[in-house]
Design an enzyme around this catalytic site. Structure first.
Site, short mmCIF file in Angstrom:
data_model
loop_
_atom_site.label_atom_id
_atom_site.label_comp_id
_atom_site.label_asym_id
_atom_site.label_seq_id
_atom_site.Cartn_x
_atom_site.Cartn_y
_atom_site.Cartn_z
N ASP A 1 0.86 -1.18 0.00
CA ASP A 1 0.00 0.00 0.00
C ASP A 1 0.90 1.24 0.00
O ASP A 1 1.72 1.40 0.88
CB ASP A 1 -0.85 -0.03 1.28
CG ASP A 1 -2.02 0.90 1.21
OD1 ASP A 1 -2.18 1.56 0.18
OD2 ASP A 1 -2.77 0.97 2.21
N ASP B 1 -2.95 2.41 -6.02
CA ASP B 1 -1.88 2.43 -5.02
C ASP B 1 -1.77 1.19 -4.16
O ASP B 1 -1.01 1.19 -3.20
CB ASP B 1 -2.04 3.66 -4.12
CG ASP B 1 -3.14 3.45 -3.10
OD1 ASP B 1 -4.20 2.94 -3.48
OD2 ASP B 1 -2.93 3.80 -1.93
N GLU B 2 -2.49 0.15 -4.45
CA GLU B 2 -2.31 -1.05 -3.63
C GLU B 2 -2.54 -2.33 -4.41
O GLU B 2 -3.30 -2.35 -5.37
CB GLU B 2 -3.21 -1.00 -2.40
CG GLU B 2 -4.68 -1.11 -2.68
CD GLU B 2 -5.47 -1.29 -1.40
OE1 GLU B 2 -5.76 -0.27 -0.76
OE2 GLU B 2 -5.77 -2.43 -1.04
#
Length: 521
Positions: A5, A96-97
DNA sequence: AAATGAAGGACCC
DNA sequence: GCCCAGGGTCCTTCATCC
């Protein structure tokens, strides 16, 4: 399983690209909603998912930056490139993860050369000390000299036995960093403890592997990431949050470690347990994951089969042990919030615009669909969706608009004065446009289209309203039935208690909870 | 009786 | 310290359709 993350992603990107933002309280988003805030802003209570105008009240000096999605997409690509070297099958949950399966990488790693676990330092953050004293030149290997991107090293025998399977190099790196102060007395900047070298050698175990991956991410994006390592995705997701900015956490794949971790974990930490669920469960005195198991009798009574299984899995720390790179998408939509709108023509115009946008998006992704959903949010924030499935797959905005118009029209007709604050159009039942044959469209489509048309004719507008009212009455009735049923729940409990050994001390509470659920419309 | 659609929500980032 | 954008997925309930 590893979950990665990026730290305060959008805000971090903006701060990276504009150093003047770094010492300010800032957030990314708009006046109506923020998507991320930096740590300075968080000290004022400014958090993601908060309307911008409220955040301004909390923190007058807050700088709000409009999001730059093209940047985030570019960074995401860089991150994905790093991911791919550890698990080509990684799955991205958002920009983003993502989840990675490190199993095969770890197999490879056990037999890897030191050079293959060495990452050159090409970038140091500006907040970090550059002074000679604390950034000694690191000579990775006398024989090989300066290290480049790790390449397959042919002569194996020459490498010394310094780094055995058991003796990971973690100690060595730490040892060299441990003696250093936190901040340099010359430049007063933070000393880069983990890697005060020109290249960093990472060890053999999974912690080292993940550190290496995070380091690679930082080197290529100049942004930090946090990670969680655990035997399954459910746990790894929670883990990545434990040491949040620029850290990682691991739950060992042992029964004890998993149980220790999950037992005391607040249920809200689990991805999928939101505000509503938390409140409902807290009504049954369920706060930690172990409570789910303790109260399994009651939970089974009030939950659906699927939910109950889900709860039990959580309470035992069970989750998925494989990652699958993204399946095909199920829907595509556009929606927009605007200042209160009451004018019909304006509404139709807005609708057309949205259909136009959606059509373009579909074409861009080479997709066609046949279910069109109109979404409206009234000024009182109540949301309504109306859907209609058409005969043929399409990406044509005029066709989309035709049905969206109808849906909007019936909405306008059904209410006296429609005050809108949002409108959206969604397309679902998607197909790849290349996959659809014209025959399917012609024959099958023709027949279903006729049926729909006939059905539509027969349902005229006043009838529709009547029908709607009738349905409301029916709904009220079913709610009453449910209410009556919940009154009988006490008896039910007594019976169940006899047949099964369920410990239900707080029956009254459960009935209250049950009523809350059933009354909820 | 099983499958599909429609409407509404919860939840995630 | 407050009711919230815009992109999604999945679940639930009810109606309808052969």
């Amino acid at each position: 399983m590893v979950h990665v993350d990026m730290d305060m992603f959008y805000a971090a990107v903006e701060m990276r690209d504009d150093p003047s933002l770094r010492e300010k309280a800032m957030a990314v988003g708009g006046n109506s909603m923020l998507s991320t805030s930096n740590y300075i802003a968080r000290r004022f209570g400014v958090r993601a998912g908060m309307p911008g105008f409220i955040a301004k009240k909390l923190c007058q000096d807050l700088t709000i930056i409009r999001p730059h999605f093209f940047k985030y997409k570019a960074v995401s690509k860089q991150v994905q490139k790093v991911f791919a070297t550890y698990d080509p099958n990684f799955s991205m949950m958002s920009l983003d993860e993502g989840y990675l399966d490190f199993t095969s990488h770890m197999q490879w790693r056990r037999e890897s050369e030191d050079s293959e676990r060495t990452v050159p330092v090409v970038w140091r953050s500006e907040e970090m000390c550059f002074c000679e004293k604390y950034c000694p030149k690191y000579v990775y290997d006398e024989n090989q000299g300066q290290e480049e991107i790790p390449e397959k090293n042919e002569d194996i025998s020459s490498s010394p036995d310094l780094f055995d399977e058991d003796d990971s190099n973690e100690e060595n790196i730490k040892a060299s960093g441990e003696n250093l102060p936190d901040f340099c007395e010359n430049c007063e900047k933070r000393i880069f403890k983990t890697a005060p070298f020109d290249a960093v050698l990472f060890g053999l175990d999974i912690n080292e592997a993940v550190k290496e991956m995070r380091f690679r991410i930082e080197q290529s994006t100049h942004l930090t990431a946090s990670a969680g390592i655990a035997p399954n995705t459910l746990l790894s997701k929670v883990c990545s949050d434990m040491n949040k900015p620029n850290g990682q956490y691991r739950v060992l794949p042992t029964r004890e470690d998993v149980i220790n971790f999950i037992d005391e974990l607040p249920i809200r930490k689990i991805s999928g347990i939101g505000k509503v669920c938390e409140k409902m469960l807290s009504g049954m005195e369920i706060k930690y994951c172990q409570d789910l198991f303790k109260k399994r009798g009651e939970l089974q009574l009030i939950s659906s089969d699927i939910s109950f299984r889900y709860y039990m899995k959580i309470s035992l720390g069970i989750g998925s042990t494989f990652v699958s790179s993204h399946g095909e998408r199920k829907s595509m939509s556009v929606e927009r919030t605007f200042r209160e709108m009451t004018d019909r023509d304006e509404m139709y115009k807005k609708c057309l615009d949205l259909c136009n946008e959606l059509g373009g998006d579909l074409k861009r992704h080479n997709l066609v669909g046949k279910t069109i959903t109109l979404k409206i949010k009234k000024s009182d924030f109540s949301v309504k969706t109306k859907a209609q499935t058409i005969a043929n797959f399409t990406d044509d905005y005029e066709l989309i608009f035709k049905t969206a118009y109808d849906l909007l029209e019936t909405e306008i007709m059904n209410s006296k004065l429609l005050k809108l604050r949002l409108m959206g159009v969604r397309m679902s039942t998607l197909q790849e446009s290349s996959k659809i044959t014209s025959k399917q469209n012609d024959i099958k489509g023709f027949l279903t289209n006729m049926k729909k048309k006939v059905a539509k004719r027969s349902a005229e507008k006043p009838d529709l309203i009547k029908k709607g009212l009738k349905r409301d009455a029916e709904k009220r009735e079913t709610i009453n039935i449910k209410r009556r049923a919940s009154n009988n729940l006490k008896d039910m409990f007594a019976k169940i208690k006899e047949t099964r050994k369920v410990e239900a001390d707080d029956e009254d509470d459960i009935i209250v909870v049950y009523e809350k659920i059933t009354d909820k419309k």
